[in-house]
Scaffold this motif. Structure first.
Motif, PDB file in Angstrom:
ATOM      1  N   VAL A 199       2.680  -1.783  28.682  1.00 30.27           N
ATOM      2  CA  VAL A 199       2.705  -1.439  27.345  1.00 30.27           C
ATOM      3  C   VAL A 199       3.844  -1.811  26.574  1.00 30.27           C
ATOM      4  O   VAL A 199       3.736  -2.413  25.316  1.00 30.27           O
ATOM      5  CB  VAL A 199       2.822   0.074  27.301  1.00 30.27           C
ATOM      6  CG1 VAL A 199       2.768   0.764  26.030  1.00 30.27           C
ATOM      7  CG2 VAL A 199       1.498   0.854  28.104  1.00 30.27           C
ATOM      8  N   LYS A 246       6.114  -5.581  23.115  1.00 30.50           N
ATOM      9  CA  LYS A 246       4.969  -4.624  23.276  1.00 30.50           C
ATOM     10  C   LYS A 246       3.786  -5.506  23.444  1.00 30.50           C
ATOM     11  O   LYS A 246       3.720  -6.665  22.867  1.00 30.50           O
ATOM     12  CB  LYS A 246       4.916  -3.576  22.204  1.00 30.50           C
ATOM     13  CG  LYS A 246       5.787  -2.479  22.149  1.00 30.50           C
ATOM     14  CD  LYS A 246       5.772  -1.631  21.057  1.00 30.50           C
ATOM     15  CE  LYS A 246       6.482  -2.122  19.788  1.00 30.50           C
ATOM     16  NZ  LYS A 246       6.714  -1.647  18.598  1.00 30.50           N
ATOM     17  N   VAL A 303      -1.015  -2.666  21.633  1.00 31.29           N
ATOM     18  CA  VAL A 303      -0.247  -1.283  21.061  1.00 31.29           C
ATOM     19  C   VAL A 303       0.864  -1.817  20.067  1.00 31.29           C
ATOM     20  O   VAL A 303       1.492  -0.740  19.535  1.00 31.29           O
ATOM     21  CB  VAL A 303       0.208  -0.718  22.183  1.00 31.29           C
ATOM     22  CG1 VAL A 303      -0.635  -0.251  23.107  1.00 31.29           C
ATOM     23  CG2 VAL A 303       1.484  -1.471  22.829  1.00 31.29           C
ATOM     24  N   ARG A 363       1.131   0.017  16.773  1.00 32.44           N
ATOM     25  CA  ARG A 363       0.833   1.483  16.709  1.00 32.44           C
ATOM     26  C   ARG A 363       1.747   2.238  17.457  1.00 32.44           C
ATOM     27  O   ARG A 363       1.897   3.512  17.400  1.00 32.44           O
ATOM     28  CB  ARG A 363      -0.536   1.853  17.461  1.00 32.44           C
ATOM     29  CG  ARG A 363      -1.681   0.957  16.559  1.00 32.44           C
ATOM     30  CD  ARG A 363      -3.089   1.357  17.059  1.00 32.44           C
ATOM     31  NE  ARG A 363      -3.336   0.780  18.384  1.00 32.44           N
ATOM     32  CZ  ARG A 363      -3.489   1.482  19.508  1.00 32.44           C
ATOM     33  NH1 ARG A 363      -3.775   2.939  19.431  1.00 32.44           N
ATOM     34  NH2 ARG A 363      -3.623   1.069  20.633  1.00 32.44           N
ATOM     35  N   PHE A 364       2.438   1.684  18.496  1.00 31.93           N
ATOM     36  CA  PHE A 364       3.449   2.139  19.582  1.00 31.93           C
ATOM     37  C   PHE A 364       4.922   1.829  19.214  1.00 31.93           C
ATOM     38  O   PHE A 364       5.122   0.652  18.854  1.00 31.93           O
ATOM     39  CB  PHE A 364       3.091   2.085  20.947  1.00 31.93           C
ATOM     40  CG  PHE A 364       1.857   2.735  21.445  1.00 31.93           C
ATOM     41  CD1 PHE A 364       0.779   3.269  20.504  1.00 31.93           C
ATOM     42  CD2 PHE A 364       1.444   2.501  22.707  1.00 31.93           C
ATOM     43  CE1 PHE A 364      -0.407   3.748  21.042  1.00 31.93           C
ATOM     44  CE2 PHE A 364       0.185   3.009  23.491  1.00 31.93           C
ATOM     45  CZ  PHE A 364      -0.658   4.006  22.485  1.00 31.93           C
ATOM     46  N   MET A 384       3.281   7.124  20.234  1.00 33.72           N
ATOM     47  CA  MET A 384       1.934   6.613  19.930  1.00 33.72           C
ATOM     48  C   MET A 384       1.405   7.313  18.943  1.00 33.72           C
ATOM     49  O   MET A 384       1.304   8.338  18.607  1.00 33.72           O
ATOM     50  CB  MET A 384       1.234   6.973  21.490  1.00 33.72           C
ATOM     51  CG  MET A 384       1.920   6.366  22.381  1.00 33.72           C
ATOM     52  SD  MET A 384       0.972   6.812  24.051  1.00 33.72           S
ATOM     53  CE  MET A 384       1.345   8.542  24.281  1.00 33.72           C
ATOM     54  N   LEU A 406      -4.007   6.916  17.856  1.00 31.20           N
ATOM     55  CA  LEU A 406      -4.822   6.627  19.375  1.00 31.20           C
ATOM     56  C   LEU A 406      -6.034   6.402  19.347  1.00 31.20           C
ATOM     57  O   LEU A 406      -6.744   6.968  18.322  1.00 31.20           O
ATOM     58  CB  LEU A 406      -4.039   8.157  20.105  1.00 31.20           C
ATOM     59  CG  LEU A 406      -2.675   7.988  20.265  1.00 31.20           C
ATOM     60  CD1 LEU A 406      -2.168   9.300  20.569  1.00 31.20           C
ATOM     61  CD2 LEU A 406      -2.540   6.981  21.634  1.00 31.20           C
ATOM     62  N   ASP A 439      -6.823   3.871  24.564  1.00 31.94           N
ATOM     63  CA  ASP A 439      -5.565   4.286  25.243  1.00 31.94           C
ATOM     64  C   ASP A 439      -5.205   5.187  26.043  1.00 31.94           C
ATOM     65  O   ASP A 439      -4.278   5.668  26.799  1.00 31.94           O
ATOM     66  CB  ASP A 439      -4.591   4.828  23.995  1.00 31.94           C
ATOM     67  CG  ASP A 439      -4.508   3.624  22.878  1.00 31.94           C
ATOM     68  OD1 ASP A 439      -4.762   4.079  21.816  1.00 31.94           O
ATOM     69  OD2 ASP A 439      -4.080   2.684  23.036  1.00 31.94           O
ATOM     70  N   TYR A 483       0.391   6.817  31.902  1.00 33.85           N
ATOM     71  CA  TYR A 483       1.365   6.218  31.436  1.00 33.85           C
ATOM     72  C   TYR A 483       2.743   6.318  32.555  1.00 33.85           C
ATOM     73  O   TYR A 483       3.154   7.225  32.713  1.00 33.85           O
ATOM     74  CB  TYR A 483       1.939   6.725  30.116  1.00 33.85           C
ATOM     75  CG  TYR A 483       0.907   6.115  29.226  1.00 33.85           C
ATOM     76  CD1 TYR A 483      -0.513   6.703  29.051  1.00 33.85           C
ATOM     77  CD2 TYR A 483       1.203   5.081  28.196  1.00 33.85           C
ATOM     78  CE1 TYR A 483      -1.496   6.217  28.011  1.00 33.85           C
ATOM     79  CE2 TYR A 483       0.150   4.495  27.246  1.00 33.85           C
ATOM     80  CZ  TYR A 483      -1.084   5.069  27.246  1.00 33.85           C
ATOM     81  OH  TYR A 483      -1.989   4.534  26.109  1.00 33.85           O
TER      82      TYR A 483
END
Length: 121
Positions: A47, A58, A62, A65-66, A81, A84, A88, A92
């Motif tokens: 991730v 990243k 993601v 968005r993360f 996060m 979503l 996803d 994790y």
């Protein structure tokens, strides 16, 4: 080194969630920290990774968005996060890399037990 993830939950699509990774020692002692995830029937995928010196990287899936953040007072790495999606959904895993004591030049990687994130559509 012990890493303990927390915060996994069931979240509706489009929602947000923060998961945490608490380390048993000063996170500045690690050469890098980050997150992997593993969805059912799929291989574990990176991730994001944050080296001690430098900026985090990243995955393309993601990166918009993360966001990762560090709390040095609590020896914690967080994954924020947003937006979503069902894809996803995964377990994790937090990881940390630490160099062995000199004169060894090797690096060990430590893992947490994982936290489940489920995105409902």
């Amino acid at each position: 080194v012990q890493l303990v993830e927390s915060g996994g939950d069931v979240v509706p699509a489009g929602g947000a969630l923060i998961i945490s990774c608490a380390a048993s020692e000063n996170i500045d002692s690690f050469t890098a920290m980050g997150w992997y995830r593993q969805a059912p029937g799929r291989q574990r995928e990176l991730v994001g990774e944050w080296p001690r010196s430098g900026s985090s990287t990243k995955s393309d899936a993601v990166k918009d968005r993360f966001v990762m953040s560090k709390d040095f007072s609590k020896n914690t790495l967080k994954l924020h996060m947003m937006s979503l999606r069902s894809e996803d959904t995964a377990v994790y895993y937090c990881f940390a890399k630490k160099r062995q004591r000199p004169p060894a030049l090797l690096e060990d990687t430590y893992w947490g037990q994982g936290t489940q994130v489920t995105v409902s559509s």
